[in-house]
Design an enzyme around this catalytic site. Structure first.
Site, PDB file in Angstrom:
ATOM      1  N   LYS A   1      -5.796  -3.547  -7.823  1.00 44.20           N
ATOM      2  CA  LYS A   1      -5.395  -2.343  -7.110  1.00 44.20           C
ATOM      3  C   LYS A   1      -6.368  -1.614  -6.900  1.00 44.20           C
ATOM      4  CE  LYS A   1      -2.311   1.851  -8.306  1.00 44.20           C
ATOM      5  NZ  LYS A   1      -1.282   2.184  -8.964  1.00 44.20           N
TER       6      LYS A   1
ATOM      7  N   ASP B   1       7.347   7.710 -13.403  1.00 44.33           N
ATOM      8  CA  ASP B   1       7.793   7.253 -11.958  1.00 44.33           C
ATOM      9  C   ASP B   1       8.556   5.877 -12.023  1.00 44.33           C
ATOM     10  OD1 ASP B   1       8.301   7.372  -9.244  1.00 44.33           O
ATOM     11  OD2 ASP B   1       6.476   6.506  -8.686  1.00 44.33           O
TER      12      ASP B   1
ATOM     13  N   SER C   1       0.747  -0.981   0.025  1.00 45.86           N
ATOM     14  CA  SER C   1       0.090   0.045   0.004  1.00 45.86           C
ATOM     15  C   SER C   1       1.010   1.338  -0.032  1.00 45.86           C
ATOM     16  CB  SER C   1      -0.942   0.200   1.297  1.00 45.86           C
ATOM     17  OG  SER C   1      -0.068  -0.051   2.384  1.00 45.86           O
TER      18      SER C   1
END
EC number: 2.7.11.1
Length: 304
Positions: free
Chosen positions: A57, A161, A36
C-alpha cells in the site's frame, strides 16, 4: 479504561533499539496495481528472500489526515502505520490483516507491506458475483469479523470504516480478514468529532449531532454489513433513511437474523448491543460443522 489504552498507545516511552533495515527495493518487488482510492494505491508484490506474495500500500504524505509518533522514529508516521504496528506487536489476529513491514521512500511517500491471502477477494466483489449470501455462510463471515473487532478494541484500536470493501475473503478457506486502517484511530471512551469513514455508512448520531462513540459506531456498521450480506445491498442510501433507522428487508431473512440487524441499527446508540452481546445473540449460535458443509455446497464450484 479505553482512554488509558489510548494514552498508552500515544505516550508509550519504551526505549527500542532502532535498527537500520535494507531499502524497500532490495527486499520487495512491486507488481500490478490492485486498487486505488483517496487513501492511495495498493499493488501486488513479492518478498524477494522467499517469494512470499504480499500487498503493498502506497500512501502519499499529502493525503495523510492523521499522524502519530513511534518510539525510535525521528519523524511522524501515518496513524495507519502506528495502529498496525501496535497490533503486530501484540501478536496480531487471524481475522485482521497483518502489516509485515513499512518504509518511508523519498518521492513515493510511505509503503506498507501487508500480508495477502493467496485466494483473496474483497467481500464487495464476493457479494456482487454471488448475490445475497446464505445465512450460514453469512454467519461464518460475521462471527470472524466480530471477533476481529473485539481484538482491535481490546488493544486500543477502532477501525471506523467497516464495510464489505474492507473485508477480504479467502475463497478457498472461507476465512476473512479486516483490512484498510486508513480511517482508524486510537480507541477512546469520549466522542469523536470527525468522521473518517465512508459517506452513506455513517450512523444517525453523526448526521444529527456531528459526534459518535467508538463502539456504537462499530455496531451500526456491523448492522449495515450484516444486512448487506443477507440482502445483497446496504439498507440505506440517503441521510433521511439512515436517521429513520428502519431497514426494509428485500429478501427472505430469518426472524433471528432480522432481530440482530435491527438491534445493531437501533437509532439510539445506547440501545445497540456490545460486541459481546452480538456474539451471544441466538442467531449467532449456529453449529460450525453444519455451517461449513452448507457454505461449501452453496457456492458455485467455478467461483472457488
Amino acid at each position: 479504561m479505553l482512554e488509558k489504552r489510548a494514552a498508552e498507545f500515544q505516550l508509550d516511552e519504551e526505549v527500542r533499539e532502532k535498527t537500520v533495515k535494507e531499502p524497500f527495493d532490495s527486499q520487495y518487488r512491486c507488481g500490478a496495481l490492485l486498487g486505488s482510492g483517496g487513501f492511495g494505491s495498493v499493488f501486488s508484490g513479492q518478498r524477494l528472500c522467499d517469494g512470499l506474495q504480499v500487498a503493498i500500500k502506497q500512501i502519499s504524505s499529502d493525503r495523510v489526515q492523521q499522524w502519530a509518533r513511534l518510539p525510535g522514529e525521528v519523524g511522524p508516521v501515518p496513524m495507519e502505520i502506528a495502529l498496525l504496528q501496535r497490533l503486530a506487536e501484540v501478536g496480531g489476529h487471524g481475522g485482521v490483516v497483518r502489516m509485515l513491514d513499512w518504509f518511508e521512500v523519498e518521492g513515493r511517500g510511505f509503503l506498507l507491506v501487508m500480508e495477502r491471502p493467496p485466494h483473496g477477494q474483497d467481500l464487495f466483489d464476493f457479494i456482487t458475483e454471488r448475490g445475497a449470501l446464505p445465512e450460514r455462510l453469512t454467519l461464518r463471515f460475521f462471527r470472524q469479523i466480530v471477533e476481529g473487532l473485539r481484538f482491535l478494541h481490546a488493544h486500543g484500536v477502532v477501525h471506523r470504516d467497516i464495510k464489505d470493501e474492507n473485508i477480504v475473503v479467502d475463497t478457498r478457506t472461507l476465512d476473512v480478514k479486516i483490512i484498510d486502517f486508513g480511517s482508524g484511530a486510537p480507541l477512546k471512551e469520549t466522542p469523536y468529532s470527525e468522521f473518517e469513514g465512508t459517506l452513506g455508512l455513517q450512523p444517525p448520531e453523526w448526521i444529527v449531532s456531528q459526534a459518535y462513540e467508538a463502539v456504537p459506531l462499530t455496531v451500526w456498521s456491523l448492522g449495515v454489513l450484516l444486512f448487506d450480506m443477507v440482502c445483497g445491498d446496504i439498507p440505506f442510501e440517503r441521510d433521511q433513511d439512515i436517521v429513520a433507522a428502519a431497514p426494509v428487508f428485500t429478501r427472505r431473512v430469518s426472524k433471528e437474523c432480522q432481530s440482530l440487524i435491527r438491534w445493531c441499527l437501533s437509532y439510539r446508540p445506547e440501545e445497540r448491543p456490545t460486541l459481546e452481546e452480538i456474539l451471544s445473540h441466538p442467531w449467532m449460535g449456529g453449529g460450525e460443522a453444519e455451517e461449513e458443509e452448507e457454505e461449501h455446497s452453496s457456492l458455485p464450484s467455478q467461483s472457488l
